[in-house]
Design an enzyme around this catalytic site. Structure first.
Site, PDB file in Angstrom:
ATOM      1  CB  CYS A 392      -1.791  11.369   2.175  1.00 12.29           C
ATOM      2  SG  CYS A 392      -0.524  12.081   3.256  1.00 12.29           S
ATOM      3  CG  HIS A 437      -0.003   7.711   3.929  1.00 12.98           C
ATOM      4  ND1 HIS A 437      -0.079   8.524   2.813  1.00 12.98           N
ATOM      5  CD2 HIS A 437      -0.881   6.691   3.714  1.00 12.98           C
ATOM      6  CE1 HIS A 437      -0.941   8.002   1.959  1.00 12.98           C
ATOM      7  NE2 HIS A 437      -1.456   6.897   2.483  1.00 12.98           N
ATOM      8  CG  HIS A 449      -4.636   5.644   0.698  1.00 12.19           C
ATOM      9  ND1 HIS A 449      -3.309   5.366   0.900  1.00 12.19           N
ATOM     10  CD2 HIS A 449      -5.133   4.566   0.021  1.00 12.19           C
ATOM     11  CE1 HIS A 449      -3.014   4.182   0.389  1.00 12.19           C
ATOM     12  NE2 HIS A 449      -4.102   3.670  -0.147  1.00 12.19           N
TER      13      HIS A 449
END
Length: 475
Positions: A392, A437, A449
């Site tokens: 991420c 994240h 993402h």
């Protein structure tokens, strides 16, 4: 005679030199051993420095891994909270679905009951009889309109409840998918925590090995240092003994040389006294001066002058022995053309002594457009490649880098990057930060993402599918 004195002196000095030379040889040997021990000590200290550096590096790595482990554990706790909230949403969705299904069933039952009533009252001609029983046209139209409204109401209600059921079902499916995604991320974080803990345990074991090696090396260094002190003490003792022996040998050599020179001088004087002076009789014949003196004969020198034979011997002896041209060297030897001592040829020391020394002008929509072209590419933990695989934070770092923005590497560090704004004010191109994240906001509640190893880089329609910790705007 003079050469014999020189030889005797040199022999005495060589004997003394040999005595001192044994001590000097041992001293040189000790100095070589001490130099080797010093080299070993220096090498040991260098090894200790390297071990301390390696231990410090291991400790830094352990601290970094500990920090990462804490962040992962925090992320796991945050995900557990999100999963719990998602389960509550799913339960509520299921309740809403059951409620909508009950309402639909109720509406459908009522509609069936009305239809059944009509047919029971009039059969297939129920509608016709209802219209024919009208008193007038107005009553007929009223009944027809009522019948149509009732029909529309039933159909609208059924469609409404059917749509509600569909929406609730879709929402439930979405929640289930989001829950599965959260659980997948939790599993990945748990795997990361196990891996981090294993790395920490390994590095702690390596650090303990460094401690053992440092302790052993320190013991060796102490032994080398003690050995150097012992060698130095023995060297100093041998040096003192050598100096004393050299001084004693020099003193004895000088005393013996002086005594030998004195004895030689006395011997030479005695011999000189015993030699006869050459004299001549009146006929010019060579005669013995001593005999002439004893006999009372008249004698002449080589020039024909009359001399007293008894005076001639004494004067000659005195003249030869009292010469002021005779010189002696430092060892008591007579210096003349036949007997000269060259100081360079005489070794007066026992041994020679040794000496030592991209541009930042991209708009938010441009960032979104660029990021979405990589949708479908794989998720790789620790990766930063937009095509070959990224996690991420690696995905966001690489995307923003194309527009001149330099993001930190990890999601935890990216939470402090840029300028913080509220989620209500989020714009396309903003960075959405969750626990462990990050994602890029697309607008309209959507994000792009690097989700997980199963879904890869994807677009999600609900940016608030989990707790949002911060929204960061590039600046």
């Amino acid at each position: 005679m003079k050469k014999r004195i020189v030889c005797l002196t040199l022999a005495l000095m060589m004997t003394a030199t040999q005595v001192v030379s044994v001590s000097a040889s041992r001293e040189d040997e000790l100095r070589e051993e001490q130099a080797a021990t010093s080299a070993q000590l220096d090498a040991t200290y260098a090894q200790i420095d390297q071990l301390y550096s390696a231990k410090q590096q291991l400790q830094d790595e352990i601290n970094s891994l500990d920090a990462n482990l804490v962040n992962v554990m925090v992320s796991i706790q945050t995900l557990e909270g999100d999963i719990s909230n998602k389960e509550a949403d799913i339960q509520q969705t299921q309740a809403d679905l059951q409620k909508a299904q009950n309402a639909k069933d109720k509406q459908y039952a009522a509609m069936k009951q009305r239809i059944q009533y009509l047919y029971e009252k009039g059969g297939n001609e129920a509608w016709f009889q209802m219209m024919m029983s009208a008193d007038n046209l107005s009553d007929l139209l009223t009944k027809a309109e009522y019948t149509q409204k009732m029909y529309d109401y039933d159909r609208h209600s059924l469609e409404k409840y059917a749509n509600t059921i569909t929406q609730v079902t879709n929402l439930g499916n979405q929640y289930q998918q989001e829950k599965a995604e959260l659980e997948g991320m939790k599993q990945e974080y748990e795997a990361q925590s196990v891996d981090l803990q294993n790395q920490i345990d390994t590095k702690k074991a390596n650090s303990a090995d460094c401690d053992n090696e440092i302790a052993y090396a320190q013991e060796m260094a102490n032994e080398y240092a003690n050995l150097i002190q012992e060698q130095q003490a023995e060297i100093e003792q041998l040096e003192a003994e050598r100096i004393a022996a050299e001084e004693e040998a020099r003193r004895q050599a000088e005393a013996e040389a002086a005594a030998a020179a004195a004895a030689a001088a006395e011997e030479e004087a005695a011999q000189q006294e015993q030699e006869d002076q050459t004299v001549y009789d009146e006929d010019g014949n060579e005669v013995d001066a001593s005999e002439a003196a004893e006999n009372g004969d008249t004698v002449y020198d080589e020039d024909g002058n009359e001399v007293d034979p008894s005076q001639t011997t004494t004067e000659t002896t005195t003249e030869d022995s009292g010469s002021s041209d005779v010189e002696y060297d430092e060892y008591g030897n007579v210096i003349d053309s036949d007997n000269t001592v060259d100081p360079d040829t005489v070794d007066t020391s026992s041994s020679s002594s040794s000496s030592s020394s991209s541009s930042s002008s991209g708009s938010g929509s441009s960032i979104v457009d660029y990021a979405t072209q990589f949708v479908g590419n794989p998720y790789v933990w620790g990766g930063t490649s937009l095509t070959g695989g990224a996690d991420c934070s690696g995905f966001t770092q690489s995307v923003y880098a194309q527009f001149g923005y330099s993001l930190p590497r990890t999601s935890y560090e990216q939470q402090n990057w840029g300028t913080e704004v509220s989620y209500a004010d989020a714009q396309p191109g903003d960075l959405i930060c969750y626990g462990g994240h990050v994602a890029i906001y697309m607008g309209n509640g959507q994000i792009v993402h690097a989700s997980n190893s199963r879904d890869g880089i994807k677009i999600s329609n609900n940016a608030a599918y989990r707790t949002i910790l911060s929204v960061r705007r590039p600046s």
